[in-house]
Motif scaffolding. Structure first.
Motif, PDB file in Angstrom:
ATOM      1  N   TYR A 112      -7.038 -37.734  78.247  1.00 29.10           N
ATOM      2  CA  TYR A 112      -7.811 -37.735  79.445  1.00 29.10           C
ATOM      3  C   TYR A 112      -6.939 -38.086  80.628  1.00 29.10           C
ATOM      4  O   TYR A 112      -6.584 -39.301  81.026  1.00 29.10           O
ATOM      5  N   ILE A 113      -6.785 -37.030  81.697  1.00 27.11           N
ATOM      6  CA  ILE A 113      -5.861 -37.201  82.438  1.00 27.11           C
ATOM      7  C   ILE A 113      -6.342 -36.755  84.052  1.00 27.11           C
ATOM      8  O   ILE A 113      -7.117 -35.779  83.915  1.00 27.11           O
ATOM      9  N   THR A 114      -6.154 -37.485  84.990  1.00 28.04           N
ATOM     10  CA  THR A 114      -6.684 -37.242  86.150  1.00 28.04           C
ATOM     11  C   THR A 114      -5.635 -36.496  86.870  1.00 28.04           C
ATOM     12  O   THR A 114      -4.580 -36.807  86.991  1.00 28.04           O
ATOM     13  N   LEU A 115      -6.304 -35.255  87.564  1.00 29.86           N
ATOM     14  CA  LEU A 115      -4.974 -34.567  88.250  1.00 29.86           C
ATOM     15  C   LEU A 115      -5.415 -34.448  89.757  1.00 29.86           C
ATOM     16  O   LEU A 115      -6.428 -34.151  90.222  1.00 29.86           O
ATOM     17  N   SER A 116      -4.455 -34.845  90.350  1.00 29.89           N
ATOM     18  CA  SER A 116      -4.345 -35.157  91.822  1.00 29.89           C
ATOM     19  C   SER A 116      -4.233 -33.558  92.520  1.00 29.89           C
ATOM     20  O   SER A 116      -3.570 -33.197  91.912  1.00 29.89           O
ATOM     21  N   VAL A 117      -4.904 -33.557  93.715  1.00 26.94           N
ATOM     22  CA  VAL A 117      -4.668 -32.134  94.268  1.00 26.94           C
ATOM     23  C   VAL A 117      -4.361 -32.523  95.791  1.00 26.94           C
ATOM     24  O   VAL A 117      -4.943 -32.887  96.398  1.00 26.94           O
ATOM     25  N   PRO A 118      -3.124 -32.149  96.058  1.00 26.73           N
ATOM     26  CA  PRO A 118      -2.128 -31.437  95.244  1.00 26.73           C
ATOM     27  C   PRO A 118      -1.504 -32.605  94.308  1.00 26.73           C
ATOM     28  O   PRO A 118      -1.415 -33.526  94.727  1.00 26.73           O
ATOM     29  N   GLY A 119      -0.753 -31.808  93.305  1.00 28.41           N
ATOM     30  CA  GLY A 119      -0.202 -32.735  92.589  1.00 28.41           C
ATOM     31  C   GLY A 119      -0.138 -32.150  90.995  1.00 28.41           C
ATOM     32  O   GLY A 119      -0.125 -30.964  90.745  1.00 28.41           O
ATOM     33  N   GLU A 120       0.580 -32.752  90.006  1.00 26.59           N
ATOM     34  CA  GLU A 120       0.875 -32.335  88.565  1.00 26.59           C
ATOM     35  C   GLU A 120       0.465 -33.336  87.819  1.00 26.59           C
ATOM     36  O   GLU A 120       0.607 -34.657  87.746  1.00 26.59           O
ATOM     37  N   ALA A 121       0.373 -32.641  86.645  1.00 23.36           N
ATOM     38  CA  ALA A 121       0.126 -33.750  85.332  1.00 23.36           C
ATOM     39  C   ALA A 121       0.963 -33.048  83.890  1.00 23.36           C
ATOM     40  O   ALA A 121       0.977 -31.906  83.967  1.00 23.36           O
ATOM     41  N   VAL A 122       1.586 -34.214  83.492  1.00 18.77           N
ATOM     42  CA  VAL A 122       2.432 -33.705  82.238  1.00 18.77           C
ATOM     43  C   VAL A 122       1.400 -33.964  81.113  1.00 18.77           C
ATOM     44  O   VAL A 122       1.044 -34.961  80.728  1.00 18.77           O
ATOM     45  N   LEU A 123       1.319 -32.957  80.262  1.00 23.63           N
ATOM     46  CA  LEU A 123       0.440 -33.155  79.119  1.00 23.63           C
ATOM     47  C   LEU A 123       1.217 -33.822  77.869  1.00 23.63           C
ATOM     48  O   LEU A 123       2.426 -33.984  77.816  1.00 23.63           O
ATOM     49  N   PRO A 124       0.278 -34.193  77.078  1.00 20.79           N
ATOM     50  CA  PRO A 124       1.160 -34.937  75.651  1.00 20.79           C
ATOM     51  C   PRO A 124       2.378 -34.246  75.182  1.00 20.79           C
ATOM     52  O   PRO A 124       3.156 -34.609  74.574  1.00 20.79           O
ATOM     53  N   ASP A 125       2.054 -32.738  74.985  1.00 19.84           N
ATOM     54  CA  ASP A 125       3.048 -32.007  74.447  1.00 19.84           C
ATOM     55  C   ASP A 125       3.968 -31.663  75.357  1.00 19.84           C
ATOM     56  O   ASP A 125       5.078 -30.757  75.115  1.00 19.84           O
ATOM     57  N   GLY A 126       4.371 -32.278  76.723  1.00 16.13           N
ATOM     58  CA  GLY A 126       5.335 -31.811  77.387  1.00 16.13           C
ATOM     59  C   GLY A 126       4.949 -30.676  78.340  1.00 16.13           C
ATOM     60  O   GLY A 126       5.655 -30.424  79.438  1.00 16.13           O
ATOM     61  N   SER A 127       3.720 -30.049  78.319  1.00 17.98           N
ATOM     62  CA  SER A 127       3.491 -29.031  79.095  1.00 17.98           C
ATOM     63  C   SER A 127       3.205 -29.653  80.523  1.00 17.98           C
ATOM     64  O   SER A 127       2.614 -30.852  80.576  1.00 17.98           O
ATOM     65  N   ILE A 128       3.005 -28.706  81.486  1.00 21.05           N
ATOM     66  CA  ILE A 128       2.669 -29.071  83.018  1.00 21.05           C
ATOM     67  C   ILE A 128       1.536 -28.314  83.385  1.00 21.05           C
ATOM     68  O   ILE A 128       1.721 -26.936  83.441  1.00 21.05           O
ATOM     69  N   ILE A 129       0.407 -29.081  84.190  1.00 20.12           N
ATOM     70  CA  ILE A 129      -0.563 -28.349  84.873  1.00 20.12           C
ATOM     71  C   ILE A 129      -0.419 -29.042  86.421  1.00 20.12           C
ATOM     72  O   ILE A 129      -0.465 -29.825  86.509  1.00 20.12           O
ATOM     73  N   SER A 130      -0.078 -28.175  87.172  1.00 16.89           N
ATOM     74  CA  SER A 130      -0.036 -28.401  88.634  1.00 16.89           C
ATOM     75  C   SER A 130      -1.169 -27.639  89.421  1.00 16.89           C
ATOM     76  O   SER A 130      -1.666 -26.726  89.111  1.00 16.89           O
ATOM     77  N   ILE A 168     -15.487 -27.020  94.526  1.00 13.44           N
ATOM     78  CA  ILE A 168     -15.148 -27.788  93.450  1.00 13.44           C
ATOM     79  C   ILE A 168     -15.186 -29.173  93.750  1.00 13.44           C
ATOM     80  O   ILE A 168     -15.065 -29.750  94.796  1.00 13.44           O
ATOM     81  N   THR A 169     -15.791 -30.018  92.682  1.00 16.89           N
ATOM     82  CA  THR A 169     -16.085 -31.231  93.118  1.00 16.89           C
ATOM     83  C   THR A 169     -14.693 -31.963  92.570  1.00 16.89           C
ATOM     84  O   THR A 169     -14.389 -32.055  91.155  1.00 16.89           O
ATOM     85  N   LEU A 170     -13.955 -32.782  93.238  1.00 13.32           N
ATOM     86  CA  LEU A 170     -12.820 -33.528  92.963  1.00 13.32           C
ATOM     87  C   LEU A 170     -13.067 -34.728  92.683  1.00 13.32           C
ATOM     88  O   LEU A 170     -14.280 -35.515  92.914  1.00 13.32           O
ATOM     89  N   PRO A 171     -12.271 -35.582  91.696  1.00 10.20           N
ATOM     90  CA  PRO A 171     -11.185 -35.175  91.389  1.00 10.20           C
ATOM     91  C   PRO A 171     -11.086 -34.162  89.750  1.00 10.20           C
ATOM     92  O   PRO A 171     -12.334 -34.385  89.359  1.00 10.20           O
ATOM     93  N   LEU A 172     -10.192 -33.661  89.610  1.00  3.67           N
ATOM     94  CA  LEU A 172     -10.056 -32.760  88.441  1.00  3.67           C
ATOM     95  C   LEU A 172      -9.702 -33.536  87.292  1.00  3.67           C
ATOM     96  O   LEU A 172      -8.950 -34.390  87.179  1.00  3.67           O
ATOM     97  N   ILE A 173     -10.161 -33.077  86.100  1.00  2.00           N
ATOM     98  CA  ILE A 173      -9.774 -33.841  84.750  1.00  2.00           C
ATOM     99  C   ILE A 173      -9.110 -32.750  83.867  1.00  2.00           C
ATOM    100  O   ILE A 173      -9.549 -31.573  83.707  1.00  2.00           O
ATOM    101  N   ILE A 174      -8.006 -33.345  83.386  1.00  5.34           N
ATOM    102  CA  ILE A 174      -7.595 -32.569  82.347  1.00  5.34           C
ATOM    103  C   ILE A 174      -7.874 -33.539  80.814  1.00  5.34           C
ATOM    104  O   ILE A 174      -7.200 -34.535  80.800  1.00  5.34           O
ATOM    105  N   ARG A 175      -8.414 -32.949  79.918  1.00  9.62           N
ATOM    106  CA  ARG A 175      -8.752 -33.410  78.544  1.00  9.62           C
ATOM    107  C   ARG A 175      -8.640 -32.801  77.479  1.00  9.62           C
ATOM    108  O   ARG A 175      -8.455 -31.368  77.448  1.00  9.62           O
ATOM    109  N   SER A 176      -8.798 -33.388  76.141  1.00 11.12           N
ATOM    110  CA  SER A 176      -8.825 -32.634  75.039  1.00 11.12           C
ATOM    111  C   SER A 176     -10.301 -32.172  74.751  1.00 11.12           C
ATOM    112  O   SER A 176     -11.160 -32.726  75.519  1.00 11.12           O
ATOM    113  N   ARG A 177     -10.502 -31.328  73.868  1.00 14.35           N
ATOM    114  CA  ARG A 177     -11.857 -30.663  73.669  1.00 14.35           C
ATOM    115  C   ARG A 177     -12.570 -31.766  73.014  1.00 14.35           C
ATOM    116  O   ARG A 177     -12.349 -32.376  72.186  1.00 14.35           O
ATOM    117  N   LYS A 178     -14.056 -31.655  73.184  1.00 11.26           N
ATOM    118  CA  LYS A 178     -15.014 -32.313  72.744  1.00 11.26           C
ATOM    119  C   LYS A 178     -15.983 -31.413  71.767  1.00 11.26           C
ATOM    120  O   LYS A 178     -15.952 -30.350  71.997  1.00 11.26           O
TER     121      LYS A 178
END
Length: 473
Positions: A349-367, A389-399
């Protein structure tokens, strides 16, 4: 060329011809000899001692007390040392604590003794910079080995038997006596006045090899007195055939299988693997196992081979089978994965800043960026009006039960169904990044499906997300 077996001089001629045929030695070589004190190794040591002048060999005898037979084993080593002094041969003896090794690693007595013995042999090969390690295995040993493997194994390569010569510790292991029977070696010892030590445990049938030696092989030799020579010829023929087939199987495997050396994994393309001739498929399957297993388990049988081929041809898209020692083989649509891992990916469960980037557990990146000139690179980018869009954005694993709005359909679609439609393997689904807004609305199943966000044609600011997979970096 025909020989009269059982006469000492002809035995020497026979071994000479066998050694030349298979190029077992070269002039000026350093040869280590494994010597237990028994008939086979003592005869081999004597043969090499007689041949050392013409071949200009340096001989070094190696003798091992495995710590299994008390004073008797120590006396065997002392006996070999005394003979080496008499015959002017260098000697190295050692004690190996096999019982402690067996207890520590949970292995059988014979396996433990062999592993420790060969480790010692390897160290001596490097210490003396030796060219060869000569061992006293004979033709009857070959028969026992091939029959045991035929009864217990499924791999055609097992019928190659004990190799005459193979690479070992920077040199080669050679077995000049594979052309001789046990009786011929006994006659050689009598002719040359060699009085070997006899290990009484050889007459016990509690070990598998001894059982075959004492009960099975004698019955077979009654049916065919020339069984030893027949099996040795079969072994040599199978070895030549096997070398060719192995090379072809390796070529085929390299085209259809990808290995991950770091994680000890293998991925197989079903379509490409099915295009390989069946004989090579079987060999490639065993090559994969040999690569993954540090030591192929004894309980691996033809049943596991059948399980693999059943999985290969199954119409079901997702299947998993368990192999011995924790190996897991999973089919996911057009791929089969071999792995020792069966651990569910860690939820994130990762909060993604806008602008900004997040490194995922497998090393991939979402900017994330804000732009007035967005570039939608199809699957690798997501674009929508920022004000919707309602910020902040969240990157998470599926539920469980996750759903999202998709263009062209009413209501929402389960992520599970999207994964099935897109033929995403089970192992990837749990760690696939799901991008939501602050209210939990799923905006993007990254790189796979985009959600619907209500638009505003007058908007001048856009949110752009880019997904860069670790595999593409």
């Amino acid at each position: 060329m025909n020989y009269t077996y059982g006469v000492g001089e002809n035995v020497e001629v026979k071994v000479n011809n066998f050694a030349r045929k298979h190029q077992l030695f070269h002039e000026g070589a350093t040869v280590l000899v494994g010597v237990s004190g028994g008939p086979d190794s003592m005869a081999l040591l004597h043969y090499l001692a007689e041949a050392r002048t013409s071949w200009k060999l340096r001989l070094i005898a190696l003798s091992v007390d495995h710590g299994l037979r008390g004073d008797q084993a120590k006396e065997d080593v002392d006996f070999v040392e005394a003979i080496c002094k008499q015959w002017n041969i260098e000697f190295v003896g050692t004690f190996l604590d096999v019982p402690s090794y067996k207890k520590k690693y949970g292995k059988g007595t014979q396996v433990s003794a062999r592993e420790m013995r060969y480790h010692f042999f390897g160290k001596q090969m490097k210490k003396f910079k030796a060219d060869y390690l000569a061992l006293g295995h004979h033709g009857d040993d070959q028969v026992e080995t091939m029959v045991m493997r035929l009864v217990r194994g499924t791999n055609p390569s097992s019928l190659t038997g004990i190799p005459i010569k193979r690479d070992f510790a920077g040199g080669s292991i050679v077995r000049p006596f594979l052309c001789l029977s046990k009786d011929e070696i006994g006659e050689y010892c009598r002719l040359h006045g060699i009085n070997p030590r006899i290990d009484p445990s050889n007459e016990e049938d509690n070990y598998t090899r001894n059982f075959y030696r004492l009960h099975i092989v004698p019955l077979l030799k009654k049916q065919n007195p020339n069984l030893m020579h027949h099996m040795q010829r079969l072994s040599e023929s199978m070895t030549q055939d096997d070398m060719f087939m192995q090379m072809e199987a390796e070529k085929a495997m390299n085209k259809s299988v990808l290995f991950d050396e770091k994680q000890k994994k293998a991925r197989l393309s079903i379509k490409m693997f099915r295009g390989i001739p069946l004989a090579l498929q079987r060999r490639a399957f065993h090559l994969i196992l040999n690569y993954l297993y540090q030591s192929v388990p004894a309980d691996l049988s033809y049943i596991h081979e059948e399980q693999f081929f059943g999985l290969l041809h199954s119409p079901k898209p997702n299947i998993t089978v368990d192999f011995p020692s924790g190996l897991i083989i999973s089919k996911a649509y057009e791929e089969i994965t071999f792995s020792f891992e069966n651990v569910k990916p860690i939820d994130f469960y990762i909060t993604l800043s806008v602008p900004g980037e997040a490194v995922l557990p497998d090393g991939s990146i979402i900017s994330a960026s804000i732009t007035d000139c967005p570039v939608d690179n199809k699957g690798t980018a997501f674009v929508c009006e920022l004000e919707n869009i309602t910020l902040p954005l969240i990157i998470r694993s599926r539920k469980q039960g996750d759903r999202m709005k998709i263009k062209g359909m009413k209501g929402r679609k389960k992520l599970k169904d999207i994964f099935i439609d897109e033929k995403i393997p089970m192992e990837l689904r749990e760690k696939w990044p799901v991008v939501t807004d602050a209210e939990g609305e799923i905006l993007w199943l990254a790189g796979l499906k985009k959600g619907i966000v209500n638009g505003n044609e007058e908007s001048r600011k856009f949110l752009q997300l880019n997904y860069k997979k670790k595999s593409d970096m």
